[in-house]
Design a protein around this motif. Structure first.
Motif, PDB file in Angstrom:
ATOM      1  N   SER A   6       0.828  -1.205   0.000  1.00 38.51           N
ATOM      2  CA  SER A   6       0.000   0.000   0.000  1.00 38.51           C
ATOM      3  C   SER A   6       0.862   1.255   0.000  1.00 38.51           C
ATOM      4  O   SER A   6       0.589   2.220  -0.732  1.00 38.51           O
ATOM      5  N   ALA A   7       1.923   1.235   0.828  1.00 34.98           N
ATOM      6  CA  ALA A   7       2.837   2.380   0.864  1.00 34.98           C
ATOM      7  C   ALA A   7       3.528   2.556  -0.485  1.00 34.98           C
ATOM      8  O   ALA A   7       3.715   3.692  -0.956  1.00 34.98           O
ATOM      9  N   ALA A   8       3.903   1.441  -1.128  1.00 34.35           N
ATOM     10  CA  ALA A   8       4.569   1.513  -2.432  1.00 34.35           C
ATOM     11  C   ALA A   8       3.629   2.083  -3.494  1.00 34.35           C
ATOM     12  O   ALA A   8       4.031   2.924  -4.310  1.00 34.35           O
ATOM     13  N   LEU A   9       2.364   1.650  -3.484  1.00 39.82           N
ATOM     14  CA  LEU A   9       1.396   2.171  -4.458  1.00 39.82           C
ATOM     15  C   LEU A   9       1.150   3.655  -4.234  1.00 39.82           C
ATOM     16  O   LEU A   9       1.101   4.442  -5.196  1.00 39.82           O
ATOM     17  N   LEU A  10       1.016   4.059  -2.983  1.00 38.03           N
ATOM     18  CA  LEU A  10       0.819   5.483  -2.698  1.00 38.03           C
ATOM     19  C   LEU A  10       2.036   6.293  -3.137  1.00 38.03           C
ATOM     20  O   LEU A  10       1.887   7.396  -3.685  1.00 38.03           O
ATOM     21  N   ALA A  11       3.237   5.751  -2.947  1.00 37.75           N
ATOM     22  CA  ALA A  11       4.454   6.449  -3.388  1.00 37.75           C
ATOM     23  C   ALA A  11       4.454   6.618  -4.908  1.00 37.75           C
ATOM     24  O   ALA A  11       4.823   7.682  -5.427  1.00 37.75           O
ATOM     25  N   VAL A  12       4.047   5.581  -5.638  1.00 34.77           N
ATOM     26  CA  VAL A  12       3.985   5.671  -7.106  1.00 34.77           C
ATOM     27  C   VAL A  12       2.968   6.732  -7.532  1.00 34.77           C
ATOM     28  O   VAL A  12       3.203   7.504  -8.479  1.00 34.77           O
ATOM     29  N   ILE A  13       1.839   6.784  -6.839  1.00 29.58           N
ATOM     30  CA  ILE A  13       0.813   7.780  -7.170  1.00 29.58           C
ATOM     31  C   ILE A  13       1.339   9.191  -6.927  1.00 29.58           C
ATOM     32  O   ILE A  13       1.170  10.085  -7.779  1.00 29.58           O
ATOM     33  N   TYR A 117      -1.731  10.398   4.812  1.00 27.36           N
ATOM     34  CA  TYR A 117      -2.110   9.021   4.458  1.00 27.36           C
ATOM     35  C   TYR A 117      -0.934   8.060   4.626  1.00 27.36           C
ATOM     36  O   TYR A 117      -1.087   6.939   5.139  1.00 27.36           O
ATOM     37  N   MET A 118       0.248   8.488   4.219  1.00 28.31           N
ATOM     38  CA  MET A 118       1.421   7.622   4.324  1.00 28.31           C
ATOM     39  C   MET A 118       1.704   7.301   5.797  1.00 28.31           C
ATOM     40  O   MET A 118       2.027   6.146   6.140  1.00 28.31           O
ATOM     41  N   ALA A 119       1.583   8.301   6.661  1.00 32.89           N
ATOM     42  CA  ALA A 119       1.802   8.067   8.089  1.00 32.89           C
ATOM     43  C   ALA A 119       0.759   7.114   8.658  1.00 32.89           C
ATOM     44  O   ALA A 119       1.059   6.269   9.511  1.00 32.89           O
ATOM     45  N   GLU A 120      -0.468   7.216   8.163  1.00 35.56           N
ATOM     46  CA  GLU A 120      -1.532   6.331   8.640  1.00 35.56           C
ATOM     47  C   GLU A 120      -1.328   4.903   8.150  1.00 35.56           C
ATOM     48  O   GLU A 120      -1.585   3.938   8.885  1.00 35.56           O
ATOM     49  N   ILE A 121      -0.860   4.746   6.927  1.00 33.22           N
ATOM     50  CA  ILE A 121      -0.616   3.405   6.388  1.00 33.22           C
ATOM     51  C   ILE A 121       0.528   2.718   7.120  1.00 33.22           C
ATOM     52  O   ILE A 121       0.442   1.530   7.476  1.00 33.22           O
ATOM     53  N   LEU A 122       1.600   3.455   7.394  1.00 34.50           N
ATOM     54  CA  LEU A 122       2.770   2.860   8.045  1.00 34.50           C
ATOM     55  C   LEU A 122       2.546   2.643   9.538  1.00 34.50           C
ATOM     56  O   LEU A 122       3.216   1.808  10.151  1.00 34.50           O
ATOM     57  N   GLY A 123       1.658   3.409  10.128  1.00 32.99           N
ATOM     58  CA  GLY A 123       1.357   3.212  11.531  1.00 32.99           C
ATOM     59  C   GLY A 123       1.956   4.263  12.427  1.00 32.99           C
ATOM     60  O   GLY A 123       2.890   4.981  12.054  1.00 32.99           O
ATOM     61  N   ALA A 124       1.399   4.354  13.633  1.00 35.12           N
ATOM     62  CA  ALA A 124       1.858   5.342  14.609  1.00 35.12           C
ATOM     63  C   ALA A 124       3.329   5.128  14.943  1.00 35.12           C
ATOM     64  O   ALA A 124       3.822   4.011  15.000  1.00 35.12           O
ATOM     65  N   GLY A 125       4.018   6.230  15.154  1.00 33.78           N
ATOM     66  CA  GLY A 125       5.434   6.149  15.516  1.00 33.78           C
ATOM     67  C   GLY A 125       6.383   6.099  14.337  1.00 33.78           C
ATOM     68  O   GLY A 125       7.607   6.060  14.527  1.00 33.78           O
ATOM     69  N   ARG A 126       5.854   6.122  13.109  1.00 33.28           N
ATOM     70  CA  ARG A 126       6.730   6.069  11.937  1.00 33.28           C
ATOM     71  C   ARG A 126       6.518   7.294  11.050  1.00 33.28           C
ATOM     72  O   ARG A 126       6.636   7.227   9.827  1.00 33.28           O
ATOM     73  N   ALA A 127       6.210   8.427  11.686  1.00 36.22           N
ATOM     74  CA  ALA A 127       5.949   9.656  10.933  1.00 36.22           C
ATOM     75  C   ALA A 127       7.172  10.104  10.143  1.00 36.22           C
ATOM     76  O   ALA A 127       7.062  10.597   9.016  1.00 36.22           O
ATOM     77  N   ARG A 128       8.370   9.935  10.726  1.00 30.03           N
ATOM     78  CA  ARG A 128       9.572  10.390  10.025  1.00 30.03           C
ATOM     79  C   ARG A 128       9.872   9.484   8.824  1.00 30.03           C
ATOM     80  O   ARG A 128      10.316   9.953   7.779  1.00 30.03           O
ATOM     81  N   ASN A 129       9.624   8.185   8.954  1.00 26.13           N
ATOM     82  CA  ASN A 129       9.786   7.280   7.814  1.00 26.13           C
ATOM     83  C   ASN A 129       8.782   7.624   6.719  1.00 26.13           C
ATOM     84  O   ASN A 129       9.109   7.601   5.524  1.00 26.13           O
ATOM     85  N   ALA A 130       7.560   7.945   7.126  1.00 23.83           N
ATOM     86  CA  ALA A 130       6.541   8.336   6.154  1.00 23.83           C
ATOM     87  C   ALA A 130       6.959   9.601   5.412  1.00 23.83           C
ATOM     88  O   ALA A 130       6.813   9.711   4.186  1.00 23.83           O
ATOM     89  N   ALA A 131       7.496  10.577   6.165  1.00 22.72           N
ATOM     90  CA  ALA A 131       7.953  11.817   5.534  1.00 22.72           C
ATOM     91  C   ALA A 131       9.077  11.546   4.538  1.00 22.72           C
ATOM     92  O   ALA A 131       9.129  12.157   3.463  1.00 22.72           O
ATOM     93  N   LEU A 132       9.981  10.612   4.876  1.00 21.40           N
ATOM     94  CA  LEU A 132      11.076  10.273   3.965  1.00 21.40           C
ATOM     95  C   LEU A 132      10.547   9.684   2.670  1.00 21.40           C
ATOM     96  O   LEU A 132      11.004  10.047   1.569  1.00 21.40           O
ATOM     97  N   ILE A 133       9.567   8.786   2.759  1.00 22.88           N
ATOM     98  CA  ILE A 133       8.997   8.173   1.552  1.00 22.88           C
ATOM     99  C   ILE A 133       8.297   9.223   0.698  1.00 22.88           C
ATOM    100  O   ILE A 133       8.456   9.262  -0.528  1.00 22.88           O
ATOM    101  N   VAL A 134       7.528  10.095   1.349  1.00 17.80           N
ATOM    102  CA  VAL A 134       6.801  11.134   0.607  1.00 17.80           C
ATOM    103  C   VAL A 134       7.766  12.095  -0.073  1.00 17.80           C
ATOM    104  O   VAL A 134       7.612  12.427  -1.257  1.00 17.80           O
ATOM    105  N   THR A 135       8.779  12.561   0.651  1.00 15.27           N
ATOM    106  CA  THR A 135       9.731  13.497   0.046  1.00 15.27           C
ATOM    107  C   THR A 135      10.532  12.825  -1.068  1.00 15.27           C
ATOM    108  O   THR A 135      10.838  13.457  -2.085  1.00 15.27           O
TER     109      THR A 135
END
Length: 392
Positions: A6-13, A117-135
């Motif tokens: 799901s995170a990979a598909l959102l990243a592609v989008i 959305y990325m932070a919600e898909i990856l789960g609580a406590g992984r906001a910085r990882n989500a930000a890295l994927i989005v950026t």
């Protein structure tokens, strides 16, 4: 596994949404020529993107909190395809302005919803990882579109329907449908449809840094190509724009190992340094210096400043990430558009090189003032990461 897919598909989008944004950049001059337009007109068309994006950020930054994340993301893909179709059907400066407005609205919808959305898909406590994927995804997209069109033009020759346009038109509808296959990781709230952005306490310096950094990127994308064309180096436009963003993507893993405050401080040093090197390259007609300066500014803008700022607002507003992201991008896109328009007007009066020199002087002055206020604060705001780790 489902979370990863799901995170990979959102990243592609998100990549595809931002891929559309600078897709037409190597053709700016060609579109302007259709209407005998000058540098001011080119920069106005470029900044029309912010004209669509700013209302979306100011009024619809929290829209996905009400209707869910998937609809705004799918709509952003459709707007990107519509903008590209308008340029294919009616290649002109007027169409470029219209297309850039569509692209701005789409980016505003996708980036605010996508980060939350990325932070919600990856789960609580992984906001910085989500930000890295989005950026990472958006940095590749912003730079990849221009490079793809540049390569297409080198293979096809002059055309208003490069292969890159066709690829986007084919992929966007498919991905828009695929967006609805993403899990409902968010919980829509009974809030008003029109929601203003929020600016978390202690993040003003991150917003100011984004404005400064992206003003430099805006100059690199909109004004530098005009000077390259004047120096018979127009064929390098796509690569310059790609490097203006992609080099920063390569540096994001390094930025991730630093605290947000440390990454921001390094960005303040590299932003003016990079533009001075780029300016020297334009002045000396040195492609090597132009590319080197572009890489340095990219390292600052999309490597350290972008990741640190997005991570910071996500950490400081865990319950309101979409609107906090909107607030950050209000800063960023004011910087991205207003100095570029001013530089275009100056370029028509004094020449492109003089306009770039004036921008460099203003940039260094603004950097000095922002850093001075940051350091002289009675209680300098520490990043949320530093607070969590107990760093003094």
């Amino acid at each position: 596994m489902l979370r990863f897919l799901s995170a990979a598909l959102l990243a592609v989008i998100l990549f595809t949404v931002t891929f559309a944004v600078n897709l037409q950049a190597p053709l700016y001059e060609a579109y302007a020529a259709q209407n005998n337009a000058g540098a001011t007109a080119v920069t106005i068309a470029f900044a029309a993107y912010a004209g669509g994006l700013m209302p979306a950020l100011l009024l619809l930054g929290g829209l996905s909190d009400r209707i869910g994340r998937r609809i705004p993301i799918a709509l952003a893909l459709i707007l990107g395809a519509a903008a590209t179709a308008v340029l294919v059907q009616f290649p002109s400066w007027t169409s470029l302005v219209t297309a850039r407005v569509f692209l701005g609205i789409g980016t505003g919808l996708a980036t605010t919803a996508g980060n939350a959305y990325m932070a919600e898909i990856l789960g609580a406590g992984r906001a910085r990882n989500a930000a890295l994927i989005v950026t990472s995804a958006t940095s590749l997209g912003f730079g990849g579109g221009a490079l793809a069109t540049g390569l297409s033009l080198s293979l096809q020759g002059p055309t208003f329907l490069p292969f890159s346009y066709a690829a986007l038109l084919a992929a966007a509808p498919v991905l828009a449908a695929a967006a609805f296959a993403l899990p409902k990781a968010d919980c829509p709230k009974p809030v008003t449809l029109l929601r203003l952005p929020v600016f978390p306490s202690g993040t003003w310096v991150f917003g100011a840094a984004m404005a400064l950094a992206w003003s430099t990127t805006g100059m690199t994308i909109a004004v530098v190509p005009l000077q390259l064309s004047a120096n018979a180096l127009g064929g390098w436009t796509g690569l310059v724009i790609f490097l203006a963003i992609f080099t920063g993507f390569l540096c994001q893993p390094v930025a991730r190992r630093m605290s947000n405050g440390q990454a921001l401080a390094l960005g303040f040093v590299l932003i003016p340094l990079g533009f001075l090197v780029l300016l020297a390259g334009v002045w000396q007609t040195s492609l090597v210096l132009v590319l080197a300066g572009t890489c340095i500014t990219s390292t600052a803008s999309y490597g350290f400043t972008y990741l640190a700022s997005l991570a910071e607002v996500s950490l400081r507003a865990p319950d309101d990430r979409a609107r906090a992201t909107a607030g950050l991008f209000v800063y960023a896109y004011c910087g991205f558009s207003l100095p570029v328009i001013a530089s275009g007007a100056l370029a028509d009066t004094f020449g492109l090189l003089a306009a770039m020199a004036l921008f460099a002087a203003a940039q260094m002055s603004a950097t000095w003032v922002i850093v001075l206020f940051w350091r002289k604060g009675r209680h300098p705001a520490r990043s949320a990461t530093e607070q969590e780790l107990g760093i003094v």
